[in-house]
Scaffold this active site. Structure first.
Site, PDB file in Angstrom:
ATOM      1  N   CYS A  68      -3.406 -13.246  -4.194  1.00 34.75           N
ATOM      2  CA  CYS A  68      -3.722 -13.676  -2.545  1.00 34.75           C
ATOM      3  C   CYS A  68      -3.540 -14.940  -2.599  1.00 34.75           C
ATOM      4  CB  CYS A  68      -4.055 -12.854  -1.171  1.00 34.75           C
ATOM      5  SG  CYS A  68      -5.918 -13.466  -1.428  1.00 34.75           S
ATOM      6  N   ASP A  80     -16.522  -2.398  -3.764  1.00 36.12           N
ATOM      7  CA  ASP A  80     -16.497  -3.615  -3.404  1.00 36.12           C
ATOM      8  C   ASP A  80     -17.750  -4.447  -2.979  1.00 36.12           C
ATOM      9  OD1 ASP A  80     -13.753  -5.048  -1.175  1.00 36.12           O
ATOM     10  OD2 ASP A  80     -16.212  -5.348  -0.679  1.00 36.12           O
ATOM     11  N   ARG A 104       0.892  -1.134  -0.347  1.00 36.20           N
ATOM     12  CA  ARG A 104      -0.317   0.367   0.094  1.00 36.20           C
ATOM     13  C   ARG A 104       0.793   1.545   0.285  1.00 36.20           C
ATOM     14  NH1 ARG A 104      -3.539  -3.973   2.832  1.00 36.20           N
ATOM     15  NH2 ARG A 104      -2.833  -3.211   5.318  1.00 36.20           N
ATOM     16  N   ASP A 131      -7.074  -5.958  -5.748  1.00 32.98           N
ATOM     17  CA  ASP A 131      -6.140  -6.998  -4.697  1.00 32.98           C
ATOM     18  C   ASP A 131      -7.994  -7.486  -4.478  1.00 32.98           C
ATOM     19  OD1 ASP A 131      -5.253  -7.161  -2.649  1.00 32.98           O
ATOM     20  OD2 ASP A 131      -6.499  -5.216  -0.987  1.00 32.98           O
ATOM     21  N   PHE A 174     -12.191  -4.093  -4.889  1.00 32.41           N
ATOM     22  CA  PHE A 174     -11.601  -4.998  -4.071  1.00 32.41           C
ATOM     23  C   PHE A 174     -11.335  -4.386  -2.852  1.00 32.41           C
ATOM     24  CE2 PHE A 174     -11.132  -7.038  -7.670  1.00 32.41           C
ATOM     25  CZ  PHE A 174     -12.256  -8.554  -8.508  1.00 32.41           C
TER      26      PHE A 174
END
Length: 400
Positions: A341, A252, A214, A301, A230
């Site tokens: 991730c 989101d 970030r 993300d 996201f």
């Protein structure tokens, strides 16, 4: 001392022998002696060679999780204190400890245990039967270790409420360990303030693993128009805002997350420039493209699209689609930050997917940097599952 002895089949135990900590159910030749699930057992190779001591669970495909290579080592309070102190001392060297992951399971040689520190609150997640038995002692020891450094923990919350508990034969738990407290916790990271909801937020309440990723986007965002997909509770969007972005839109699908993101924007005085929308990213990106929207910076993300090897092919399609659409929304010479991730979406697969996406939309990529998870989530080279976050920043250039 646990008396049960587990003997491996000849040629098995490859994970252990390469430095890992797991023994799978199909690697075991025999178990002699009595034991209950969660008990410590001694592990020996087929020829009797001592491999270590760990806890056993008949409910789990990961039948044994090793705690030590020394078969004579007692797994007692002193042992746990040594491991936990090592974990904390490591964090003090490598990261900002205001909020950080203090324990990252196998990567800290404490299998099945995750502990996150948010300011003066700890959030504990236990994923294995044997570790579940030790959690009260672990919390007591950690409080002691932090207290020695002048850090007083006002509360501990357990977030062992994922599906992984079912596979261990454990009930899902979401509750206080000790006295109740206000579970909305304010933290500061990279100069950004957040309210972390440790009770109802995703996982342990906040994704600490992206801390320095970030920070890495901040320098790209001054005076920029930014789209953060996201966004969860707004972390990348707020880093863009605090770095001086002209306008930021975070998206989101969770209304709860978006509400928290708006609250975080107000907390930082960024509500005039940083806005949030509740929408499905897969639906929204084609609409933005149809409206001919362009951004200086686009951030992708997403949650893990795959949690097993079997669904990697399907996940590749999802990753490819959002990356293709994300690239098309970046102005010529603008920037794309994109990540995965999922442990099963390997570096090689993720990199190949980005190549495919760029070719499909006729964009040229100039790599700015490649990053992984923050160092408080250390990657243990003998434990593949500890390496999961892949993060690229590219400059996106039109083909000319």
């Amino acid at each position: 001392m646990g008396q049960a002895v587990v003997v491996l089949k000849k040629g098995e135990g490859r994970t252990l022998k390469s430095g890992g900590m797991w023994v799978y159910d199909n690697e075991i030749a025999s178990v002699t002696g009595s034991y209950d699930d969660g008990d410590m057992v001694i592990v020996r190779d087929f020829d009797g060679y001592p491999m270590g001591r760990g806890f056993i669970n008949r409910h789990s495909k990961i039948r044994i999780r090793l705690m030590t290579r020394d078969v004579n080592q007692m797994i007692d309070r002193e042992f746990l204190k040594r491991r936990l102190k090592n974990a904390w001392d490591y964090r003090k060297k490598v990261t900002d400890t205001g909020s950080c992951r203090i324990v990252f399971g196998e990567a800290d040689f404490l299998p099945g245990l995750v502990v996150d520190k948010f300011s003066d609150v700890l959030v504990v997640q236990v994923t294995a039967f044997g570790m579940d038995r030790m959690k009260t002692e672990v919390v007591s020891i950690l409080k002691e270790i932090l207290s020695d450094d002048g850090i007083l923990i006002r509360g501990v919350y357990e977030r062992s409420d994922g599906k992984y508990r079912d596979q261990e034969g454990l009930e899902r738990v979401k509750d206080f360990i000790g006295d109740p407290f206000d579970t909305d916790v304010q933290i500061i990271e990279n100069g950004v303030k957040y309210t972390v909801d440790v009770k109802n937020g995703q996982k342990t309440g906040f994704f600490l693993d992206q801390k320095y990723n970030r920070a890495a986007i901040q320098r790209l965002c001054r005076d920029a128009s930014v789209l953060d997909c996201f966004t969860h509770t707004g972390s990348f969007a707020l880093n863009a805002g605090i770095a001086g972005a002209a306008e930021v839109m975070g998206v989101d699908a969770s209304e709860l997350a978006v509400e928290q993101a708006r609250e975080n924007a107000r907390l930082n005085g960024l509500q005039e420039r940083v806005h949030f929308q509740c929408a499905d990213v897969f639906d929204l990106l084609p609409k933005l493209e149809a409206e001919n929207k362009k951004y200086d910076v686009v951030i992708l993300d997403p949650p893990a699209f795959t949690k097993s090897r079997n669904s990697v092919k399907q996940a590749m399609k999802g990753y490819r689609e959002i990356n293709m659409r994300g690239m098309k929304l970046v102005k010529d010479g603008g920037f794309l930050a994109t990540c995965s991730c999922s442990h099963f979406m390997t570096y090689e697969l993720f990199t190949e997917m980005i190549h495919q996406a760029a070719r499909s939309v006729h964009k040229r990529l100039r790599q700015v940097e490649y990053r992984t998870q923050a160092p408080d989530h250390p990657i243990l080279w003998s434990a593949d599952e500890s390496y999961y976050l892949k993060f690229y920043i590219f400059q996106i250039c039109d083909e000319k």
